[in-house]
Design a protein around this motif. Structure first.
Motif, PDB file in Angstrom:
ATOM      1  N   ALA A 105       0.828  -1.179  -0.193  1.00 47.33           N
ATOM      2  CA  ALA A 105      -0.021  -0.030   0.022  1.00 47.33           C
ATOM      3  C   ALA A 105       0.755   1.314  -0.132  1.00 47.33           C
ATOM      4  N   PHE A 106       1.952   1.106   0.441  1.00 47.73           N
ATOM      5  CA  PHE A 106       3.053   2.453   0.530  1.00 47.73           C
ATOM      6  C   PHE A 106       3.729   2.641  -0.572  1.00 47.73           C
ATOM      7  N   ILE A 107       3.924   1.737  -1.724  1.00 47.39           N
ATOM      8  CA  ILE A 107       4.862   1.730  -2.600  1.00 47.39           C
ATOM      9  C   ILE A 107       4.741   3.122  -3.561  1.00 47.39           C
ATOM     10  N   ALA A 108       3.429   3.650  -3.854  1.00 45.85           N
ATOM     11  CA  ALA A 108       3.464   4.787  -4.648  1.00 45.85           C
ATOM     12  C   ALA A 108       3.658   5.946  -4.239  1.00 45.85           C
ATOM     13  N   PRO A 109       3.205   6.294  -2.779  1.00 50.29           N
ATOM     14  CA  PRO A 109       3.480   7.509  -2.112  1.00 50.29           C
ATOM     15  C   PRO A 109       5.238   7.734  -1.774  1.00 50.29           C
ATOM     16  N   SER A 110       5.538   6.313  -1.165  1.00 52.79           N
ATOM     17  CA  SER A 110       6.767   6.260  -0.884  1.00 52.79           C
ATOM     18  C   SER A 110       7.916   6.753  -1.935  1.00 52.79           C
ATOM     19  N   LEU A 111       7.763   6.049  -3.319  1.00 53.09           N
ATOM     20  CA  LEU A 111       8.383   6.354  -4.422  1.00 53.09           C
ATOM     21  C   LEU A 111       8.459   7.765  -4.626  1.00 53.09           C
ATOM     22  N   VAL A 112       7.169   8.532  -4.390  1.00 49.49           N
ATOM     23  CA  VAL A 112       7.322  10.104  -4.632  1.00 49.49           C
ATOM     24  C   VAL A 112       8.082  10.628  -3.541  1.00 49.49           C
ATOM     25  N   ILE A 151       2.417  10.533   2.410  1.00 51.17           N
ATOM     26  CA  ILE A 151       2.079   9.209   2.887  1.00 51.17           C
ATOM     27  C   ILE A 151       0.904   9.122   3.750  1.00 51.17           C
ATOM     28  N   LEU A 152       0.571   9.890   4.508  1.00 53.23           N
ATOM     29  CA  LEU A 152      -0.399   9.715   5.629  1.00 53.23           C
ATOM     30  C   LEU A 152      -1.775   9.187   5.169  1.00 53.23           C
ATOM     31  N   PRO A 153      -2.446   9.489   4.020  1.00 51.36           N
ATOM     32  CA  PRO A 153      -3.517   8.824   3.621  1.00 51.36           C
ATOM     33  C   PRO A 153      -3.600   7.404   3.249  1.00 51.36           C
ATOM     34  N   VAL A 154      -2.242   6.784   3.473  1.00 55.48           N
ATOM     35  CA  VAL A 154      -2.397   5.246   3.203  1.00 55.48           C
ATOM     36  C   VAL A 154      -3.100   4.730   4.367  1.00 55.48           C
ATOM     37  N   ILE A 155      -3.192   5.259   5.579  1.00 57.96           N
ATOM     38  CA  ILE A 155      -3.931   4.639   6.521  1.00 57.96           C
ATOM     39  C   ILE A 155      -5.214   4.307   6.306  1.00 57.96           C
ATOM     40  N   LEU A 156      -5.907   4.652   5.294  1.00 59.39           N
ATOM     41  CA  LEU A 156      -7.368   4.187   4.695  1.00 59.39           C
ATOM     42  C   LEU A 156      -7.168   2.917   4.203  1.00 59.39           C
ATOM     43  N   VAL A 157      -6.124   3.060   3.466  1.00 58.34           N
ATOM     44  CA  VAL A 157      -5.733   1.488   2.678  1.00 58.34           C
ATOM     45  C   VAL A 157      -5.592   0.533   3.871  1.00 58.34           C
ATOM     46  N   VAL A 158      -4.567   0.730   4.876  1.00 59.80           N
ATOM     47  CA  VAL A 158      -4.131  -0.049   5.885  1.00 59.80           C
ATOM     48  C   VAL A 158      -5.267  -0.492   6.518  1.00 59.80           C
ATOM     49  N   ALA A 159      -6.163   0.233   7.196  1.00 61.33           N
ATOM     50  CA  ALA A 159      -7.228   0.033   8.020  1.00 61.33           C
ATOM     51  C   ALA A 159      -8.168  -0.745   7.422  1.00 61.33           C
ATOM     52  N   SER A 160      -8.525  -0.615   5.959  1.00 56.13           N
ATOM     53  CA  SER A 160      -9.590  -1.473   5.341  1.00 56.13           C
ATOM     54  C   SER A 160      -8.934  -2.756   5.178  1.00 56.13           C
ATOM     55  N   GLU A 161      -7.633  -2.924   4.587  1.00 60.79           N
ATOM     56  CA  GLU A 161      -6.948  -4.234   4.447  1.00 60.79           C
ATOM     57  C   GLU A 161      -7.043  -5.193   5.538  1.00 60.79           C
ATOM     58  N   HIS A 162      -6.691  -4.328   6.848  1.00 60.63           N
ATOM     59  CA  HIS A 162      -6.493  -5.226   7.888  1.00 60.63           C
ATOM     60  C   HIS A 162      -7.888  -5.846   8.409  1.00 60.63           C
ATOM     61  N   ILE A 163      -8.752  -4.966   8.405  1.00 63.23           N
ATOM     62  CA  ILE A 163     -10.088  -5.614   8.868  1.00 63.23           C
ATOM     63  C   ILE A 163     -10.555  -6.679   8.071  1.00 63.23           C
ATOM     64  N   GLY A 164     -10.230  -6.466   6.509  1.00 61.16           N
ATOM     65  CA  GLY A 164     -10.695  -7.588   5.575  1.00 61.16           C
ATOM     66  C   GLY A 164      -9.905  -8.930   5.994  1.00 61.16           C
ATOM     67  N   HIS A 165      -8.595  -8.714   6.208  1.00 66.22           N
ATOM     68  CA  HIS A 165      -7.771  -9.726   6.542  1.00 66.22           C
ATOM     69  C   HIS A 165      -8.263 -10.562   7.861  1.00 66.22           C
ATOM     70  N   GLN A 166      -8.352  -9.916   8.850  1.00 63.80           N
ATOM     71  CA  GLN A 166      -8.822 -10.649  10.033  1.00 63.80           C
ATOM     72  C   GLN A 166     -10.225 -11.087  10.092  1.00 63.80           C
ATOM     73  N   ILE A 167     -11.069 -10.735   9.193  1.00 65.40           N
ATOM     74  CA  ILE A 167     -12.425 -11.354   9.071  1.00 65.40           C
ATOM     75  C   ILE A 167     -12.312 -12.520   8.273  1.00 65.40           C
ATOM     76  N   VAL A 168     -11.524 -12.612   7.133  1.00 66.89           N
ATOM     77  CA  VAL A 168     -11.478 -13.966   6.368  1.00 66.89           C
ATOM     78  C   VAL A 168     -10.657 -14.907   7.051  1.00 66.89           C
ATOM     79  N   THR A 169      -9.498 -14.467   7.804  1.00 66.54           N
ATOM     80  CA  THR A 169      -8.625 -15.423   8.667  1.00 66.54           C
ATOM     81  C   THR A 169      -9.659 -16.068   9.601  1.00 66.54           C
ATOM     82  N   GLY A 170     -10.587 -15.354  10.228  1.00 62.64           N
ATOM     83  CA  GLY A 170     -11.401 -15.741  11.170  1.00 62.64           C
ATOM     84  C   GLY A 170     -12.628 -16.893  10.579  1.00 62.64           C
ATOM     85  N   LYS A 171     -12.861 -16.560   9.251  1.00 63.25           N
ATOM     86  CA  LYS A 171     -13.771 -17.558   8.730  1.00 63.25           C
ATOM     87  C   LYS A 171     -12.972 -18.797   8.482  1.00 63.25           C
ATOM     88  N   ILE A 172     -11.629 -18.704   8.070  1.00 63.58           N
ATOM     89  CA  ILE A 172     -11.063 -19.939   7.857  1.00 63.58           C
ATOM     90  C   ILE A 172     -10.693 -20.750   8.837  1.00 63.58           C
TER      91      ILE A 172
END
Length: 422
Positions: free
Chosen positions: A75-82, A230-251
């Motif tokens: 998630a950090f690649i694009a803004p980090s390269l800038v 870089i700070l707006p990446v927090i939106l991506v990170v939070a959404s990604e984390h919630i999704g991963h925790q829910i699907v891991t829980g289902k598995i």
């Protein structure tokens, strides 16, 4: 243990199983983990070190109840390269630290106010397609690693890809007892042998590498403009984390949002990112590959994941071992990813099935349809240097739609409320 189909989260694994299972897990994470530092022009040793430390911290903070491996965040690649182009890598590290700190603060807010809101903004009809998109949007990456999207497809790459994928697929079906839990490791080894026979493995970096070497630690520098990029990446990170925790829980058949709690897992994830920035590594995140491995092997033990983390730390100090792992050709990574990413997509469909989503209700049909099209259409929304696209954008759109439906329900303006249907 060899005759059991599932190795549970808290289950200790004897050394004769722990070592090969940990090696399998590390290899499955390795390809994506070293891709980010390679894009940044870094030696991957510091990243392997921090991935291992971050994973062990995650297991500790979540009390060993959430089986997750922390790898390099894309998630950090694009803004980090800038930021790197304008200010330098040290200032990107400063941005990583601040994003991690903000994520830790967000986890404290969740601890204070709870996580029940997730059921409102991400019901099964929304969460299912969001989770499916985690795997589906990575499918192109798997095909690219396999060399199947090149203008001129190399026969050798196709052979290695097919050997790796074939052993992984058929091994998961026909292997028995102990072999049935390490099909990925066997597939990687088979693919590596095929790659050597096809002449696409170069051992020169191994010969040139020092036997022992220290990771390259770097301290961060802070600049307001760099941080804001870089700070707006927090939106991506939070959404990604919630999704991963829910699907891991289902598995694994457990509600990780409730126990150990979203606040714990999100704090651990972002604390690792903050620590990464402080020592010179790239941000970490819970890994989709980890989800795929667990879905395929039914090995959920945090001891195995912890073993993979320890191996990653050891590799970061042994130059020749790091160099040897880096000789694994991309078609092997592509072959493994082909299966693992598909299993993540299948896990999203499983959420719809387990949730018994009723598609005779207009809202469920609309939610799933809009989320899938948003995630797969290539639509992008830019916030500064951050692009919201794919699963993240689809997740945000799904959350907004679900919240609107919830408000309309409270106002009794909808025509498909559950009480009306009943």
């Amino acid at each position: 243990m060899e005759n059991r189909k599932i190795i549970q989260v808290e289950e200790k694994v004897p050394p004769k199983l722990l070592i090969p299972l940990s090696i399998q897990h590390m290899f499955a994470m390795f390809g994506a983990s070293v891709l980010v530092p390679s894009l940044f022009g870094m030696n991957p040793a510091i990243v392997l070190f921090m991935n291992g430390i971050g994973t062990l911290l995650f297991i500790l903070i979540t009390k060993g109840k959430a089986p997750a491996y922390l790898g390099s965040s894309f998630a950090f690649i694009a803004p980090s390269l800038v930021v790197m182009g304008k200010f330098g890598y040290e200032y990107a590290l400063g941005g990583f630290v601040v994003v991690g700190l903000c994520g830790c603060i967000l986890s404290l807010i969740i601890y204070k106010f709870g996580s029940d809101w997730i059921d409102v903004v991400l019901p099964p009809a929304a969460m299912g397609p969001v989770v499916a998109l985690i795997g589906l949007e990575l499918s192109g990456t798997a095909a690219k690693n396999a060399g199947l999207l090149d203008e001129k497809i190399q026969t050798e790459s196709v052979i290695v890809f097919l050997v790796t994928l074939g052993v992984a697929v058929f091994g998961s079906v026909v292997f028995r007892k102990f072999l049935s839990v390490i099909p990925i490791l066997i597939a990687i080894l088979a693919g590596y042998v095929a790659a050597i026979l096809c002449g696409i493995v170069d051992f020169t970096p191994v010969a040139e590498a020092a036997f022992f070497s220290l990771p390259n630690f770097t301290t961060p520098k802070f600049n307001v403009e760099a941080i804001l990029i870089i700070l707006p990446v927090i939106l991506v990170v939070a959404s990604e984390h919630i999704g991963h925790q829910i699907v891991t829980g289902k598995i694994i058949g457990r509600d990780l949002i409730k126990n150990p709690g979203l606040h714990r897992s999100m704090f651990a994830d972002n604390f690792s990112t903050m620590l990464s920035g402080l020592i010179g590594s790239v941000p970490t995140t819970t890994y989709g590959e980890n989800i795929g491995v667990m879905a395929m092997t039914k090995v959920y033990s945090v001891y195995v994941i912890g073993g993979a983390a320890v191996l990653s730390i050891i590799c970061s100090f042994i130059g020749k071992l790091t160099a040897l792992i880096q000789t694994i050709p991309s078609p092997i990574i592509g072959g493994i990813s082909f299966l693992l990413y598909g299993m993540i997509g299948t896990s999203g469909i499983r959420i719809l099935v387990d949730g018994k989503v009723d598609y005779s209700r207009s809202r469920n049909m609309a939610l799933t349809s809009v989320i899938f099209v948003t995630g797969l259409s290539g639509i992008k929304i830019s916030i500064g240097e951050i692009e919201l696209t794919g699963m993240v954008l689809a997740c945000i759109v799904g959350m907004i739609l679900s919240l609107i439906f919830y408000i309309l329900d409270k106002l009794k303006l909808t025509n498909d409320r559950e009480e009306e249907i009943e």
